[in-house]
Write a protein that holds these residues in place. Structure first.
Motif, short mmCIF file in Angstrom:
data_model
loop_
_atom_site.label_atom_id
_atom_site.label_comp_id
_atom_site.label_asym_id
_atom_site.label_seq_id
_atom_site.Cartn_x
_atom_site.Cartn_y
_atom_site.Cartn_z
N THR A 220 1.05 3.04 12.94
CA THR A 220 2.38 2.93 12.34
C THR A 220 3.50 3.22 13.33
N GLN B 9 1.66 5.13 0.71
CA GLN B 9 1.25 6.12 1.70
C GLN B 9 1.78 7.48 1.29
N CYS C 101 0.85 -1.20 0.00
CA CYS C 101 0.00 0.00 0.00
C CYS C 101 0.88 1.24 0.00
N MET D 252 -3.94 -6.13 4.18
CA MET D 252 -3.88 -4.91 4.98
C MET D 252 -4.49 -3.76 4.19
N ASP D 253 -4.88 -2.71 4.92
CA ASP D 253 -5.40 -1.51 4.27
C ASP D 253 -5.30 -0.35 5.24
N PHE D 254 -4.95 0.84 4.70
CA PHE D 254 -4.82 2.03 5.52
C PHE D 254 -6.13 2.81 5.53
N HIS D 255 -6.35 3.52 6.63
CA HIS D 255 -7.54 4.35 6.78
C HIS D 255 -7.52 5.48 5.76
N TRP E 176 -11.11 -0.51 4.14
CA TRP E 176 -11.88 0.57 4.77
C TRP E 176 -12.88 1.13 3.76
N PHE F 286 -4.17 1.57 10.40
CA PHE F 286 -4.33 0.55 9.36
C PHE F 286 -4.82 -0.75 9.98
N LYS G 204 -6.17 -4.07 14.42
CA LYS G 204 -6.11 -2.63 14.16
C LYS G 204 -4.84 -2.09 14.79
N TYR H 243 4.01 0.45 2.29
CA TYR H 243 4.03 -0.59 3.32
C TYR H 243 3.71 -1.93 2.68
N ASP I 105 -3.86 8.77 8.52
CA ASP I 105 -2.72 8.17 7.83
C ASP I 105 -2.06 7.05 8.64
#
Length: 645
Positions: free
Chosen positions: A475, A393, A391, A451-454, A496, A461, A472, A404, A458
């Protein structure tokens, strides 16, 4: 005697009077009546003869037409003009009846011709014996009925005309410069060096023939290589034009067609098949990743590899465009299977890729060659197990790009692109239990699968594990913020929501898709799709619409705002093949689906699958992300109940 004389005198008088009256009337008739205002001409002017000549020239035709001559770079008058005006025209085929031509054309019998010759007995007959005539003598030549000459001589030669083009003249510009002796000398020296360099250095290009393993070598100079690159761009444009003409019906459906049968289905919808993307050299490879380009909505990338650990050979990174479905835009072969990829949102030419052998790499589409610009190695902290998710960022404080990755070795790693080096930082190591510390033994390490980030925060994730749990994390912390007992089998996907900050979705091979509120440990919605779920994706245009694919070749599309229990569309697109991934286009109402054979199919959503919220008469349709957040929040309040408010 006197009476008779008197009567005679009276008769003569009457006759003279009549004669005088007739003469006066005749004189009056010869007198010309002049209208008022007429010119008074002299006898010489009246006797002058004025000759008028009638010609075929049209007096109303323009005489000052000019055309541009590219040869002389000036406008020239047109001398030859059409002056004829035809008032009546009729084609006729009249021939004088007594002529031999008329009898031959009418097909009259010979007796008629013989009778016409016997009608004139006074003509002298020749004493010479009659000789048989040839075919040429029996068939007289066809004569014109006007001047009795051969028709072959009536051909007219067209007059010589100047070839000119009636387009706008090219633009002219004035250029001026000074050329000194040293400038001319430097130009000659530079050209000579270039020619010598082209002779010394040559490039070898290996051309692979389809179906043949033999390789051919062709030597090309740098100038020829540049010419081929220029020709390749033009050929790509022509190829796209031909493709759009060939699949024009699909392009029309993609742009304008809306399924009218949705009006009779109630709330149900369908997906319309569009293009299919297939590459001949991806045999025995599966679609392992899909990702749309955010900047160019017609371009998407496909990761190809194998999920079977016993058949790990090679992989491939391929880019397709909706403008040309017959051949990929970019092709990058890899030595290991590609399991995941992600395209940078701002810099769309950067693509992060994760491989089965634990390496991560970054490809730059602007650079030539098929090798990545960055790639991790054993010295630079590569993963020891397959990489299942990468992912991008936001850039760090020093404006360095970073992304990431999560792997089966239990590590979540941050990778930073610094000049020509790829640096890593271990963010967190996954453990089987939430109470385990980072220094726990390797045996207690959990395997990360997704995985996935909000979307708004930031540093927040989610990480899915092979044990079916979702963690949850932050970082900057090595501890879990929350752990959800999500599934009974590995979590294949966790994502998300694009609009609501509290909602995320997950799917697994245990046949279920679950929707969560990250403030609650239990799922809000649970859907059993009766088959192993390969992938799930949120729709970018609605907070309540999502789609999932199952291993039985079926696409499921839900809209929670319309029906919270059943899908609006449940359509089998691959009856005999397993579906692996699905993605929504960020701009257009279409989806792409990948299968186990390496093929990608695109579909258009019908109006019922993307309909807006119905408003009362007179109300204005609200717009913006706040509306989507309100829709999802309404559902959350309904499902939570009064106890959880």
């Amino acid at each position: 005697m006197s009476v008779r004389k008197a009567s005679t005198v009276r008769a003569k008088t009457t006759k003279a009077a009549k004669t005088t009256k007739a003469a006066s009337q005749k004189k009056d008739e010869k007198t010309l009546q002049k209208p008022p205002g007429q010119l008074a001409l002299t006898e010489a002017e009246l006797k002058e003869e004025i000759t008028r000549t009638l010609t075929t020239n049209n007096p109303h035709a323009p005489q000052n037409i000019v055309r541009y001559s590219f040869k002389e770079c000036s406008y020239k008058p047109v001398l030859v003009m059409d002056q004829m005006a035809v008032h009546f025209e009729m084609e006729g085929n009249l021939v004088y009846r007594d002529l031999d031509e008329a009898r031959r054309l009418e097909g009259l019998p010979k007796e008629t011709v013989k009778a016409s010759t016997e009608a004139h007995p006074d003509e002298e007959k020749p004493d010479t014996p009659v000789t048989p005539a040839s075919k040429a003598d029996k068939e007289p030549k066809v004569r014109s009925q006007f001047n009795f000459s051969e028709m072959a001589s009536q051909t007219l030669n067209n007059p010589m005309t100047e070839i000119s083009c009636q387009t706008e003249p090219p633009q002219h510009c004035t250029f001026s410069a000074n050329a000194n002796q040293w400038e001319i000398y430097d130009a000659y020296v530079e050209e000579l060096q270039k020619q010598e360099k082209n002779k010394e250095k040559q490039k070898t290009i290996q051309l692979k023939e389809d179906g043949d393993k033999s390789k051919k070598k062709m030597m090309l100079t740098e100038t020829q290589y540049d010419d081929i690159n220029k020709l390749g761009k033009a050929a790509k444009i022509i190829e796209r034009m031909l493709h759009q003409n060939r699949f024009d019906d699909i392009a029309q459906d993609f742009k304008y067609f809306e399924d009218p049968s949705d009006e009779f289905r109630g709330q149900q919808g369908t997906i319309l098949p569009l293009w299919e993307f297939h590459y001949d050299k991806i045999k025995k490879l599966s679609v392992t990743a899909l990702c749309w380009n955010k900047k160019y909505p017609d371009l998407f990338s496909v990761g190809l590899g194998s999920y079977n650990f016993t058949k790990q050979r090679r992989g491939m990174l391929v880019f397709y465009s909706l403008k040309n479905s017959t051949f990929p835009e970019y092709i990058y072969p890899t030595s290991s299977s590609v399991l995941c990829l992600d395209i940078h949102e701002q810099r769309s030419y950067l693509v992060a890729v994760g491989f089965y052998d634990g390496c991560v790499a970054v490809y730059n589409l602007k650079r030539e060659g098929q090798e990545p610009v960055y790639k991790s190695t054993a010295k630079t902290g590569k993963h020891t197990d397959p990489v299942w998710q990468v992912c991008w960022q936001n850039d760090d404080i020093e404006n360095h790009h970073n992304f990431y990755s999560v792997s089966s070795d239990g590590r979540v790693v941050s990778w930073t692109l610094i000049k020509h080096e790829l640096r890593f930082t271990n963010v967190i190591r996954l453990s089987l239990n939430a109470e385990d510390k980072p220094s726990a033994q390797q045996a207690s390490t959990a395997c990360g699968t997704s995985m996935d980030f909000h979307k708004q925060i930031d540093y927040l994730f989610l990480v899915g594990t092979e044990q079916g749990k979702i963690h949850k994390c932050k970082t900057y912390s090595r501890q879990y913020l929350e752990t959800y007992a999500a599934h009974d089998m590995p979590v294949d996907t966790v994502k998300w929501n694009y609009f609501h900050p509290n909602v995320f979705i997950s799917c697994s091979s245990d046949w279920t898709v679950k929707i969560w509120d990250h403030t609650i440990n239990t799922p809000i919605f649970t859907f059993d799709l009766k088959a192993a779920v390969g992938d799930v994706a949120w729709a970018p245009y609605s907070s309540t619409v999502f789609a999932a694919v199952t291993t039985d070749g079926t696409v499921h599309i839900f809209d929670l705002n319309i029906n919270k229990d059943e899908p609006l569309c449940q359509q089998a697109v691959m009856a005999k093949h397993r579906l692996t991934h699905i993605e929504f286009n960020p701009t257009h109402p279409i989806i792409i689906v990948g299968d186990i054979r390496g093929d990608v199919a695109s579909f258009k959503l019908s109006p019922n699958l993307r309909q807006k919220q119905k408003m009362k008469k007179g109300q204005v349709q609200p717009k913006g992300p706040e509306v989507e957040v309100a829709k999802m929040e309404k559902l959350l309040r309904l499902m939570r109940g009064p106890d959880l408010e």
